[in-house]
Design a protein around this motif. Structure first.
Motif, short mmCIF file in Angstrom:
data_model
loop_
_atom_site.label_atom_id
_atom_site.label_comp_id
_atom_site.label_asym_id
_atom_site.label_seq_id
_atom_site.Cartn_x
_atom_site.Cartn_y
_atom_site.Cartn_z
N LYS A 102 0.82 -1.21 0.00
CA LYS A 102 0.00 0.00 0.00
C LYS A 102 0.86 1.27 0.00
CE LYS A 102 -4.22 -1.87 1.98
NZ LYS A 102 -5.19 -1.82 3.10
N ALA A 103 2.00 1.22 0.69
CA ALA A 103 2.90 2.38 0.71
C ALA A 103 3.44 2.69 -0.68
CB ALA A 103 4.04 2.14 1.68
N ASN A 104 3.52 1.67 -1.53
CA ASN A 104 3.98 1.85 -2.91
C ASN A 104 2.82 2.12 -3.87
OD1 ASN A 104 6.79 1.53 -2.59
ND2 ASN A 104 6.52 -0.68 -2.36
N GLY A 105 1.62 2.37 -3.33
CA GLY A 105 0.48 2.72 -4.16
C GLY A 105 -0.34 1.53 -4.65
N GLY A 106 -0.02 0.33 -4.16
CA GLY A 106 -0.74 -0.86 -4.60
C GLY A 106 -1.98 -1.13 -3.76
N GLN A 107 -2.83 -1.98 -4.28
CA GLN A 107 -4.04 -2.41 -3.59
C GLN A 107 -3.91 -3.89 -3.28
OE1 GLN A 107 -7.55 -2.16 -6.06
NE2 GLN A 107 -8.91 -2.79 -4.44
N VAL A 108 -4.44 -4.32 -2.14
CA VAL A 108 -4.41 -5.73 -1.75
C VAL A 108 -5.84 -6.20 -1.51
CG1 VAL A 108 -3.63 -7.38 0.00
CG2 VAL A 108 -2.13 -5.50 -0.68
N ILE A 109 -6.18 -7.34 -2.12
CA ILE A 109 -7.47 -7.97 -1.89
C ILE A 109 -7.21 -9.33 -1.28
CG2 ILE A 109 -9.58 -8.87 -2.95
CD1 ILE A 109 -9.28 -6.68 -5.09
N LEU B 50 -15.47 -8.22 -6.63
CA LEU B 50 -14.53 -8.88 -5.72
C LEU B 50 -14.12 -7.89 -4.63
CD1 LEU B 50 -12.91 -11.51 -5.24
CD2 LEU B 50 -11.03 -10.43 -6.47
N TYR B 51 -14.35 -8.28 -3.39
CA TYR B 51 -14.01 -7.43 -2.26
C TYR B 51 -13.10 -8.19 -1.31
CZ TYR B 51 -17.92 -4.88 -4.16
OH TYR B 51 -18.75 -4.20 -5.01
N SER B 52 -12.22 -7.46 -0.67
CA SER B 52 -11.31 -8.06 0.30
C SER B 52 -12.11 -8.55 1.48
CB SER B 52 -10.28 -7.03 0.75
OG SER B 52 -9.25 -7.63 1.47
N LYS B 53 -11.83 -9.81 1.87
CA LYS B 53 -12.47 -10.36 3.06
C LYS B 53 -11.41 -11.09 3.85
CE LYS B 53 -14.16 -14.22 0.34
NZ LYS B 53 -14.66 -14.10 -0.96
N GLY B 54 -11.61 -11.14 5.12
CA GLY B 54 -10.58 -11.74 5.97
C GLY B 54 -9.64 -10.66 6.45
N SER B 55 -8.61 -11.10 7.14
CA SER B 55 -7.66 -10.15 7.70
C SER B 55 -6.25 -10.65 7.45
CB SER B 55 -7.90 -9.98 9.19
OG SER B 55 -7.77 -11.21 9.85
N ALA B 56 -5.31 -9.83 7.79
CA ALA B 56 -3.90 -10.19 7.61
C ALA B 56 -3.56 -11.41 8.45
CB ALA B 56 -3.02 -9.01 8.02
N CYS B 57 -2.63 -12.19 7.97
CA CYS B 57 -2.13 -13.33 8.73
C CYS B 57 -1.32 -12.80 9.91
CB CYS B 57 -1.25 -14.22 7.87
SG CYS B 57 -2.12 -14.99 6.52
N ALA B 58 -1.51 -13.38 11.06
CA ALA B 58 -0.80 -12.93 12.25
C ALA B 58 0.28 -13.94 12.61
CB ALA B 58 -1.77 -12.76 13.41
N HIS B 59 1.43 -13.80 12.01
CA HIS B 59 2.58 -14.65 12.35
C HIS B 59 3.84 -13.89 11.95
CE1 HIS B 59 3.39 -15.74 8.15
NE2 HIS B 59 2.10 -15.71 8.01
N HIS B 60 4.96 -14.38 12.35
CA HIS B 60 6.22 -13.73 12.03
C HIS B 60 6.84 -14.39 10.81
CE1 HIS B 60 5.99 -11.49 15.71
NE2 HIS B 60 5.71 -12.60 16.34
N HIS B 61 7.66 -13.64 10.09
CA HIS B 61 8.22 -14.14 8.84
C HIS B 61 9.06 -15.40 9.02
CE1 HIS B 61 11.54 -11.59 10.30
NE2 HIS B 61 12.29 -12.49 9.73
#
Length: 128
Positions: free
Chosen positions: A80-87, A106-117
């Protein structure tokens, strides 16, 4: 759908289905969209997975929209900081998901994964 040129990227391993986890893909299927129509499809080899590498790859390949099953919050923020969109929350055949996206349904559903790299356990499950 506007008349802009878009590049839509899907993480994939088999070039057919959306990979459930953005950071675990081997390839990206990238579609160039002009005036709502696909004008080009490319399969790009994904870089080696490390913190921040995939978002830089997305930006370097001018991918405006990433459609995936799940993704970590840091990757979302960098894209998003680079101007992109995430679905998030996409699943199934890429062509089907792209069709829904092009229809504007198509709409984004769910949330970010919560784990470490560094958590790469085979039994790790993202909730999305």
């Amino acid at each position: 759908m506007s008349n802009e040129i878009l590049r839509v990227g899907f993480p994939t391993n088999d070039e057919i289905t959306v990979e459930e986890h953005f950071g675990h893909c081997e390839k990206f299927a990238v579609y160039t969209i002009e005036n709502g129509n696909v004008v080009k499809k490319e399969i790009l080899e994904a870089p080696e997975h490390a913190p921040g590498v995939f978002p830089r790859f997305i930006a370097a390949n001018n991918i405006n929209v990433v459609i995936t099953g799940g993704m970590g919050q840091r990757a979302i923020d960098l894209i998003k900081a680079n101007g992109g969109q995430v679905i998030l929350g996409a699943a199934g055949k890429i062509d089907d998901v792209l069709g829904i996206y092009l229809q504007g349904s198509l709409y984004s559903k769910g949330s970010a994964c919560a784990h470490h790299h560094h958590d790469h356990d085979d039994d790790h499950q993202c909730q999305h």
